[in-house]
Design a protein around this motif. Structure first.
Motif, PDB file in Angstrom:
ATOM      1  N   ASP A   1      61.700  80.549  -7.594  1.00 26.68           N
ATOM      2  CA  ASP A   1      62.234  81.867  -7.792  1.00 26.68           C
ATOM      3  C   ASP A   1      61.391  82.978  -7.327  1.00 26.68           C
ATOM      4  O   ASP A   1      59.962  82.635  -7.500  1.00 26.68           O
TER       5      ASP A   1
ATOM      6  N   THR B   1      66.916  73.978 -15.011  1.00 29.73           N
ATOM      7  CA  THR B   1      67.052  72.575 -15.520  1.00 29.73           C
ATOM      8  C   THR B   1      65.839  72.030 -15.681  1.00 29.73           C
ATOM      9  O   THR B   1      65.568  71.093 -16.764  1.00 29.73           O
TER      10      THR B   1
ATOM     11  N   ASP C   1      68.022  88.413 -21.951  1.00 31.21           N
ATOM     12  CA  ASP C   1      68.301  87.873 -20.573  1.00 31.21           C
ATOM     13  C   ASP C   1      67.243  86.624 -20.644  1.00 31.21           C
ATOM     14  O   ASP C   1      65.990  86.914 -20.522  1.00 31.21           O
TER      15      ASP C   1
HETATM   16  C1  7RM Z   1      69.524  77.417 -17.084  1.00 33.67           C
HETATM   17  C2  7RM Z   1      69.675  77.562 -15.511  1.00 33.67           C
HETATM   18  C3  7RM Z   1      68.135  77.764 -12.518  1.00 33.67           C
HETATM   19  C4  7RM Z   1      68.211  79.011 -11.618  1.00 33.67           C
HETATM   20  C5  7RM Z   1      66.586  79.461 -11.780  1.00 33.67           C
HETATM   21  C6  7RM Z   1      66.891  80.864 -11.127  1.00 33.67           C
HETATM   22  C7  7RM Z   1      68.525  81.474 -11.853  1.00 33.67           C
HETATM   23  C8  7RM Z   1      68.775  81.453 -14.420  1.00 33.67           C
HETATM   24  C9  7RM Z   1      68.096  83.209 -14.661  1.00 33.67           C
HETATM   25  C10 7RM Z   1      68.197  83.224 -13.447  1.00 33.67           C
HETATM   26  C11 7RM Z   1      67.636  85.469 -13.207  1.00 33.67           C
HETATM   27  C12 7RM Z   1      68.082  84.755 -15.435  1.00 33.67           C
HETATM   28  N1  7RM Z   1      69.500  76.423 -15.078  1.00 33.67           N
HETATM   29  N2  7RM Z   1      68.449  81.783 -13.273  1.00 33.67           N
HETATM   30  N3  7RM Z   1      68.622  82.114 -15.385  1.00 33.67           N
HETATM   31  N4  7RM Z   1      67.728  84.111 -12.599  1.00 33.67           N
HETATM   32  N5  7RM Z   1      67.630  85.795 -14.420  1.00 33.67           N
HETATM   33  N6  7RM Z   1      68.253  85.138 -16.726  1.00 33.67           N
HETATM   34  O1  7RM Z   1      70.514  78.205 -15.044  1.00 33.67           O
HETATM   35  O2  7RM Z   1      68.886  75.032 -13.143  1.00 33.67           O
HETATM   36  O3  7RM Z   1      71.107  75.947 -13.230  1.00 33.67           O
HETATM   37  O4  7RM Z   1      69.209  77.306 -12.415  1.00 33.67           O
HETATM   38  O5  7RM Z   1      68.841  79.772 -12.037  1.00 33.67           O
HETATM   39  O6  7RM Z   1      67.089  81.171 -10.108  1.00 33.67           O
HETATM   40  O7  7RM Z   1      65.789  79.054 -10.636  1.00 33.67           O
HETATM   41  S1  7RM Z   1      69.589  76.024 -13.360  1.00 33.67           S
END
Ligand code: 7RM
Length: 630
Positions: free
Chosen positions: A484, A399, A394
């Motif tokens: 986050d 970005t 996971d």
């Molecule tokens: C790679 C990608 C980023 C946002 C990030 C989180 C959420 C991404 C997870 C996640 C929980 C994960 N880039 N997010 N991966 N939340 N577990 N494994 O998604 O810029 O498009 O988004 O996505 O909120 O800040 S992104």
């Protein structure tokens, strides 16, 4: 790869080394790459400006690290396996040597059109190998690519063309998606109506009718016809821009996240290698679109730098039926499969019948990315796809981070349902309370920050360094703020709780509430709107819009449909609100700020625990909205 972690104690050792001696740690990893000139200093940084420089003064070209670095050993290995949308259409397998030649031919074609180092090139293409070739050809000649997801509307595309001052656009005639054939060039034409883009190169995919503007538009097959398959790579500084990728933030205008050459290269390969534990001969499949960062780092750059075989899929999970992913896994004997929770939940809803038809025994590692994966989906994925024998990585990242930050290392560090678990070596996480005090120890919850640079991190926002500073480096002094929320449990494992800002994550796609509101407000009958996310079974989050309208000559139903179409036209279908509620007023504070907290509670049905509404200008609107929701 010599910098691969093989054991749990190896992970702990590498992690500690990366914190105690970060420069030595990254220098050793960077030493396995091919640099035309080595760095004078590994890292120069401050998070105030911010100014971040990795491998200072080093010279390189990232494509030399994909091709020249290992052509002698892996030239005949498949680099890209391409699976078409239609299962009856023959796929393509492209070896590293063939890919090298195609990249060079297209790079030469770009040069002949006057495109060179520092020029910005927008790539608006479907999932065909030429999209990857386009990215690498830009990198080969030092042009800066900006891939725009082909599902974005002409308005969204036009905004990006203007913002990054694009000199050229690489596109296709059309795109196959499931049973549909979608115009792509026609969207570009609309976007370019008022633009000064000099060159458009069109890859022929669907053979549908397109209009070609004399002197500006050219066919891909024509421009490469006479070109040589050799092209000397441009020498780039480690901190020269490699690409710009637009992403949504909490204000209306998407941000052009800038990644540079040396650090991104080192980090994308290092994280790919370690997280997925790819071994020679494996087939690796990431189902993302190249229009997102996941496609950049883990379809194109990471795997190709690592010499892996990367599968690229043009279609959708539900065409011709909901067993398509599993059919592709069986057909290509996929070993590593990386997808998004929204896809897992969507397929989960169809039951297991379509899965049992296929042989999934080739699978060794499963991955998840884009949003929090709920426990139920995690277990379903683990049981029905991984047959209880594949670790799930996971992977949490953004970005802006360029590559995976928090994740299990497949088969080596422990997994835990719904937890991204532990940071990769080199990643110094920090949990802070709203005042910015670091919360140390375990069993704590707060906002996720990073307190030390890593090579793949964002350098700036294109054309707006101040916004980069404000968004990521000003909320908490001396730290990069991710946006986050996170929990560190009693064992020290990290669980991402989702965004704490005005960003909605719909099926793993980021959308700013302000961005959607701006689109809604374009409708002539709309007076004001407020958008929030709410829990959605499949998409993770859905979009709930509260809209104040002038209702003369309209019914609620036709107005709601018109607003949905408006958003679809301005941003793209992914941003279409799931629910629109016409309201007579919005809950505002005395200073006029919309209290989204209240709207979120109403949207998810938890308004019996509304909390403090005493600062509202007119508390009466709240009960009206609750009443209207029914
Ligand atoms: C790679 C990608 C980023 C946002 C990030 C989180 C959420 C991404 C997870 C996640 C929980 C994960 N880039 N997010 N991966 N939340 N577990 N494994 O998604 O810029 O498009 O988004 O996505 O909120 O800040 S992104």
């Amino acid at each position: 790869m010599s910098d691969r972690i093989h054991t749990l104690s190896g992970y702990l050792y590498e992690y500690q080394k990366s914190v105690a001696q970060p420069e030595e740690f990254w220098a050793k990893i960077a030493d396995s790459f091919y640099w035309r000139k080595r760095w004078s200093k590994v890292l120069k940084w401050n998070f105030e400006e911010p100014e971040i420089k990795w491998f200072v003064d080093a010279k390189l070209n990232i494509t030399e690290n994909i091709f020249e670095r290992h052509l002698f050993t892996i030239g005949d290995r498949p680099a890209i396996i391409w699976e078409a949308n239609d299962p009856n259409e023959e796929g393509r397998t492209i070896t590293y040597r063939e890919l090298f030649h195609e990249v060079n031919r297209f790079a030469n074609a770009l040069k002949r059109k006057g495109i060179g180092k520092g020029d910005k090139v927008i790539i608006y293409m479907p999932m065909v190998p030429e999209a990857a070739i386009a990215m690498l050809a830009c990198a080969r000649i030092g042009a800066i690519h900006s891939v725009v997801f082909a599902g974005f509307s002409s308005t969204a595309l036009a905004d990006r063309v203007v913002d990054c001052e694009a000199k050229a656009i690489l596109t296709s005639d059309g795109n196959y998606r499931g049973s549909k054939k979608i115009g792509v060039k026609s969207v570009v034409d609309e976007a370019l109506e008022k633009s000064s883009v000099e060159t458009v190169i069109v890859y022929e995919r669907t053979k549908q009718d397109v209009t070609m503007k004399e002197g500006r538009d050219f066919w891909w097959h024509d421009v490469i016809a006479e070109e040589s398959e050799q092209c000397v790579a441009e020498e780039m500084d480690s901190e020269d821009m490699l690409f710009i990728l637009y992403t949504s933030g909490s204000t209306g205008k998407p941000k052009g996240v800038v990644h540079t050459t040396g650090g991104y290269m080192v980090y994308s390969q290092y994280s790919f290698d370690n997280v997925f534990q790819y071994s020679e001969g494996d087939v690796y499949w990431c189902t993302a679109d190249i229009g997102w960062i996941t496609g950049h780092s883990y379809i194109v750059y990471g795997p190709l730098l690592a010499g892996a075989t990367t599968l690229m899929f043009e279609g959708v999970p539900t065409f011709p039926d909901c067993g398509r992913f599993w059919a592709v896994v069986e057909k290509h004997k996929v070993n590593i499969f990386y997808t998004a929770p929204t896809a897992i939940r969507a397929l989960q809803a169809y039951g297991t019948e379509e899965i049992e038809k296929y042989d999934l025994s080739s699978l060794k590692v499963l991955g998840s990315v884009g949003e929090p994966i709920n426990e139920e989906a995690w277990h379903w994925y683990h049981t029905h796809i991984g047959k209880n024998k594949c670790p799930i990585v996971d992977t949490w990242w953004q970005t802006e981070t360029g590559g995976i930050m928090v994740s299990p290392i497949a088969g080596i560090t422990p997994t835990k349902p719904a937890y991204a678990t532990l940071p990769l070596p080199g990643i110094q996480l920090c949990i802070v309370d709203p005042e910015g005090n670091e919360l140390t120890g375990n069993s704590v919850e707060g906002n996720l920050c990073v307190k030390y640079p890593w090579p793949g991190m964002i350098r700036t926002i294109f054309g707006d360094h101040e916004r980069c500073k404000q968004t990521y480096f000003s909320t908490y002094k001396g730290m990069y703020f991710t946006g986050d929320g996170v929990k560190r449990d009693h064992d020290g494992y990290y669980r991402i709780l989702g965004r704490v800002d005005d960003v909605i994550n719909v099926s793993g796609h980021r959308l700013g509430t302000a961005e959607v509101e701006n689109a809604i407000n374009e409708h002539p009958k709309v007076i004001e709107s407020a958008v929030v996310g709410y829990p959605h079974e499949i998409k993770g989050q859905g979009i709930y819009a509260y809209v104040i309208c002038d209702m003369t000559n309209r019914t609620e139903d036709n107005l709601i449909n018109e607003i949905k179409e408006m958003v679809s036209k301005i941003i793209g279908p992914i941003a279409k609100p799931d629910k629109i509620q016409i309201v007579s007023g919005l809950p505002k504070t005395r200073s006029g700020k919309i209290m989204r907290r209240i709207l979120r509670k109403i949207a998810d049905g938890s308004h019996d625990t509304m909390g403090d509404t005493s600062t509202l200008l007119d508390p009466e609107v709240v009960s009206q909205i609750i009443e209207g929701r029914k």
